[in-house]
Design an enzyme around this catalytic site. Structure first.
Site, PDB file in Angstrom:
ATOM      1  N   ASP A  52       0.824  -1.208   0.000  1.00 53.13           N
ATOM      2  CA  ASP A  52       0.000   0.000   0.000  1.00 53.13           C
ATOM      3  C   ASP A  52       0.862   1.265   0.000  1.00 53.13           C
ATOM      4  OD1 ASP A  52      -2.446  -1.330   0.011  1.00 53.13           O
ATOM      5  OD2 ASP A  52      -2.467  -1.498   2.197  1.00 53.13           O
ATOM      6  N   TYR A 112       6.578 -10.329   6.310  1.00 57.70           N
ATOM      7  CA  TYR A 112       6.553  -8.889   6.559  1.00 57.70           C
ATOM      8  C   TYR A 112       7.197  -8.614   7.911  1.00 57.70           C
ATOM      9  CZ  TYR A 112       3.397  -7.664   2.710  1.00 57.70           C
ATOM     10  OH  TYR A 112       2.850  -7.443   1.468  1.00 57.70           O
TER      11      TYR A 112
END
Length: 245
Positions: A52, A112
């Site tokens: 994002d 992540y």
């Protein structure tokens, strides 16, 4: 057709995410612009993770196909791309791979990390790369809450769900690593939902600051709720760390 695989890193703060958007600066857009120029054809890039706006990457993987080599070896393409791409994108590795390789669908596991800076004073040089929290965080509660996310869960309460039809995911790893004032969260799974990691981190911080309880978190993992457990953590502390194939 030649199938190229690139491992890349980037600083996400000046990008509107990975995915190409009309009139906006994106990772995919910058890559396709340079690659289309070099190969003299329209190149479409596929990414392992669609990060994002504001999210960084240490080990994003992309692939693209070209009609030929155009005289490029892997080493030469690596060097030329790093000269032509903007300074906030770096090519780490270039490979020619089997035609069946797909950066997104061939991935077995994505990692992540999320970086929290916990100090009563802001660090000027970390402000774009970590979430600064001035209040003291209970690290033991971070550890306990991270363990709750491990395993198979329905993450409907921990994502943006407008276009998500598969919300049950097995989280392989979920743990914190502490180094002085830096609190670094690691999580791996076969795939992630939109803003999922940020909602998870936001939830753990709520617990570690004493605003919510571990029992409440367990309840949210068991049944769907109308309200979110927490707001998502800000994007600038999040990094796509690694993709395993």
């Amino acid at each position: 057709m030649t199938n190229w695989k690139l491992e890349i890193s980037y600083i996400g703060k000046d990008f509107y995410g990975f995915q190409k958007q009309p009139g906006k600066r994106t990772i995919q857009g910058e890559l396709e612009k340079v690659l289309s120029f070099l190969f003299d054809e329209e190149i479409r890039v596929i990414g392992a993770g669609r990060t994002d706006t504001g999210v960084h990457a240490l080990g994003q993987v992309v692939n693209f196909k070209s009609r030929g080599h155009k005289g490029f070896s892997c080493d030469k393409l690596h060097k030329v791309l790093n000269r032509l791409l903007p300074e906030d994108i770096k090519i780490k590795k270039v490979e020619i791979v089997d035609d069946s390789f797909h950066a997104r669908y061939s991935a077995k596991r994505r990692w992540y990390i999320y970086v929290v800076y916990n100090n009563d004073e802001r660090d000027l040089f970390l402000k774009d790369y970590s979430w600064w929290i001035s209040r003291e965080i209970n690290r033991e509660l971070l550890i306990f809450s991270a363990n709750l996310f491990k395993g198979v869960h329905d993450f409907k309460n921990f994502c943006v769900t407008e276009d998500e039809d598969q919300t049950v995911i097995e989280v392989y790893e979920s743990f914190w690593y502490f180094k002085k004032d830096l609190l670094i969260y690691f999580i791996s799974a076969p795939f992630f939902l939109r803003k999922m990691v940020r909602f998870i981190v936001g939830s753990m911080v709520e617990i570690a600051l004493g605003r919510k309880s571990l029992i409440e978190l367990e309840d949210y993992l068991k049944e769907e709720r109308k309200e979110r457990f927490s707001v998502p953590a800000p994007p600038w502390g999040l990094y796509l760390f690694r993709v395993d194939y």
